[in-house]
Scaffold this motif. Structure first.
Motif, PDB file in Angstrom:
ATOM      1  N   ILE A  93       0.856  -1.192   0.000  1.00 13.82           N
ATOM      2  CA  ILE A  93       0.000   0.000   0.000  1.00 13.82           C
ATOM      3  C   ILE A  93       0.893   1.244   0.000  1.00 13.82           C
ATOM      4  O   ILE A  93       1.937   1.258   0.668  1.00 13.82           O
ATOM      5  N   ASN A  94       0.486   2.275  -0.738  1.00 16.91           N
ATOM      6  CA  ASN A  94       1.236   3.529  -0.730  1.00 16.91           C
ATOM      7  C   ASN A  94       0.917   4.308   0.553  1.00 16.91           C
ATOM      8  O   ASN A  94      -0.193   4.776   0.725  1.00 16.91           O
ATOM      9  N   TYR A  95       1.901   4.383   1.445  1.00 17.47           N
ATOM     10  CA  TYR A  95       1.709   5.116   2.700  1.00 17.47           C
ATOM     11  C   TYR A  95       3.017   5.772   3.113  1.00 17.47           C
ATOM     12  O   TYR A  95       4.070   5.459   2.557  1.00 17.47           O
ATOM     13  N   LYS A  96       2.925   6.691   4.056  1.00 16.43           N
ATOM     14  CA  LYS A  96       4.152   7.273   4.611  1.00 16.43           C
ATOM     15  C   LYS A  96       4.034   7.280   6.136  1.00 16.43           C
ATOM     16  O   LYS A  96       2.940   7.105   6.676  1.00 16.43           O
ATOM     17  N   ILE A  97       5.176   7.438   6.784  1.00 15.52           N
ATOM     18  CA  ILE A  97       5.163   7.512   8.241  1.00 15.52           C
ATOM     19  C   ILE A  97       5.062   8.984   8.636  1.00 15.52           C
ATOM     20  O   ILE A  97       5.817   9.824   8.166  1.00 15.52           O
ATOM     21  N   GLY A  98       4.102   9.275   9.500  1.00 11.54           N
ATOM     22  CA  GLY A  98       3.886  10.655   9.917  1.00 11.54           C
ATOM     23  C   GLY A  98       4.782  11.078  11.066  1.00 11.54           C
ATOM     24  O   GLY A  98       5.642  10.309  11.508  1.00 11.54           O
ATOM     25  N   LYS A  99       4.567  12.310  11.526  1.00  9.05           N
ATOM     26  CA  LYS A  99       5.341  12.878  12.646  1.00  9.05           C
ATOM     27  C   LYS A  99       5.283  12.017  13.892  1.00  9.05           C
ATOM     28  O   LYS A  99       6.220  11.967  14.678  1.00  9.05           O
ATOM     29  N   THR A 100       4.138  11.365  14.085  1.00  5.49           N
ATOM     30  CA  THR A 100       3.924  10.574  15.302  1.00  5.49           C
ATOM     31  C   THR A 100       4.443   9.144  15.156  1.00  5.49           C
ATOM     32  O   THR A 100       4.356   8.373  16.100  1.00  5.49           O
ATOM     33  N   GLY A 101       4.928   8.812  13.961  1.00  2.00           N
ATOM     34  CA  GLY A 101       5.395   7.445  13.720  1.00  2.00           C
ATOM     35  C   GLY A 101       4.286   6.529  13.253  1.00  2.00           C
ATOM     36  O   GLY A 101       4.511   5.359  12.947  1.00  2.00           O
ATOM     37  N   ALA A 102       3.069   7.041  13.180  1.00  2.00           N
ATOM     38  CA  ALA A 102       1.933   6.238  12.713  1.00  2.00           C
ATOM     39  C   ALA A 102       1.865   6.293  11.193  1.00  2.00           C
ATOM     40  O   ALA A 102       2.292   7.279  10.582  1.00  2.00           O
ATOM     41  N   PRO A 103       1.335   5.230  10.562  1.00  2.00           N
ATOM     42  CA  PRO A 103       1.255   5.205   9.103  1.00  2.00           C
ATOM     43  C   PRO A 103       0.111   6.073   8.572  1.00  2.00           C
ATOM     44  O   PRO A 103      -0.982   6.071   9.131  1.00  2.00           O
ATOM     45  N   ILE A 104       0.411   6.810   7.494  1.00  2.00           N
ATOM     46  CA  ILE A 104      -0.606   7.630   6.832  1.00  2.00           C
ATOM     47  C   ILE A 104      -0.807   7.047   5.439  1.00  2.00           C
ATOM     48  O   ILE A 104       0.109   7.075   4.616  1.00  2.00           O
ATOM     49  N   VAL A 105      -1.969   6.496   5.187  1.00  2.86           N
ATOM     50  CA  VAL A 105      -2.257   5.903   3.881  1.00  2.86           C
ATOM     51  C   VAL A 105      -2.509   7.021   2.868  1.00  2.86           C
ATOM     52  O   VAL A 105      -3.361   7.885   3.071  1.00  2.86           O
ATOM     53  N   ILE A 106      -1.724   7.020   1.781  1.00  6.00           N
ATOM     54  CA  ILE A 106      -1.826   8.047   0.739  1.00  6.00           C
ATOM     55  C   ILE A 106      -2.740   7.565  -0.390  1.00  6.00           C
ATOM     56  O   ILE A 106      -3.461   8.333  -1.012  1.00  6.00           O
ATOM     57  N   GLU A 107      -2.668   6.242  -0.640  1.00  4.56           N
ATOM     58  CA  GLU A 107      -3.436   5.638  -1.736  1.00  4.56           C
ATOM     59  C   GLU A 107      -4.928   5.900  -1.559  1.00  4.56           C
ATOM     60  O   GLU A 107      -5.480   5.644  -0.490  1.00  4.56           O
TER      61      GLU A 107
END
Ligand code: FE
Length: 228
Positions: A93-107
């Motif tokens: 899945i296309n995601y990035k790690i946010g400031k908090t270390g939690a995954p942010i799904v971009i897809e």
């Protein structure tokens, strides 16, 4: 009491992400809303049985990806009908790690939010997590998914848009049965077909190709039972 009244409340469809140590997870929720503007806070209601609940309780952080209207059912099914206890839902899945270390799904996201939990409310089966925004971004200007659209159009429970083609076909397939997925509860309605799977409206279940799978959870055709 007519519980149908509750169906008139509007919601969106969201992927809620969180983490526990290095482990990441995400799930579908429709109950996300803004609480205050100053400071900006949001709330999400999460079922206590879900792995994401355990993760948010532990890490005190969560992310919200607001899904776009043309999000495929299989994507929602991936996050909504599979458990992070069995698979890594973020893999592929296309995601990035946010400031908090939690995954942010971009897809399939139109916007992304990230929050730190400042309060939680035990409401029985669920916990309402209230979080202060630490980051927010708009991903695209696409239209966002409305929960009613997801139910009525994507799953075909009610014909919201009624092109003449579908209307004509409806008469033809009026005796064709609906079939329900034993795994996720998705209902195949021959009136609507399965646009994600390239199945035209008016296709009876019996005529679906043998390799057709549930658009929500990927279960085989043999996992479906006729709705009486
Ligand atoms: Fe299914």
């Amino acid at each position: 009491m007519n519980l149908e009244a509750l169906h008139s409340i509007s919601y969106g469809v969201y992927v809620i992400g969180s983490r526990k140590g290095d482990r990441l997870n995400g799930q579908i929720a429709n109950t996300v809303f803004q609480i205050t503007a100053e400071p900006p806070t949001i709330a999400v209601s999460i079922n206590k049985k879900n792995l994401t609940h355990e993760f948010i309780t532990e890490s005190r952080v969560f992310t919200v990806s607001v899904l776009c209207r043309d999000t495929p059912l299989s994507f929602i099914g991936h996050f909504g009908f599979k458990s992070g206890r069995e698979i890594n839902k973020l893999e592929g899945i296309n995601y990035k790690i946010g400031k908090t270390g939690a995954p942010i799904v971009i897809e399939n996201a139109v916007a992304c939010l990230e929050a730190k939990v400042i309060q939680e409310v035990d409401v029985g089966s669920h916990t309402i997590f209230i979080g202060e925004l630490v980051a927010a971004d708009v991903v695209t200007d696409k239209e966002c998914m409305i929960y009613a659209y997801y139910h009525q159009v994507k799953r075909g429970a009610t014909p919201k848009t009624a092109p003449t083609y579908i209307e004509e076909k409806k008469i033809e397939v009026v005796i064709a049965a609906k079939y329900k997925c034993n795994v996720c509860g998705y209902i195949y309605d021959p009136v609507f077909g399965d646009s994600d799977g390239g199945i035209k409206p008016g296709t009876p279940f019996e005529e679906l190709p043998d390799d057709w799978v549930c658009p929500m959870c990927g279960a085989a055709k043999s996992e479906f039972t006729k709705v009486v």
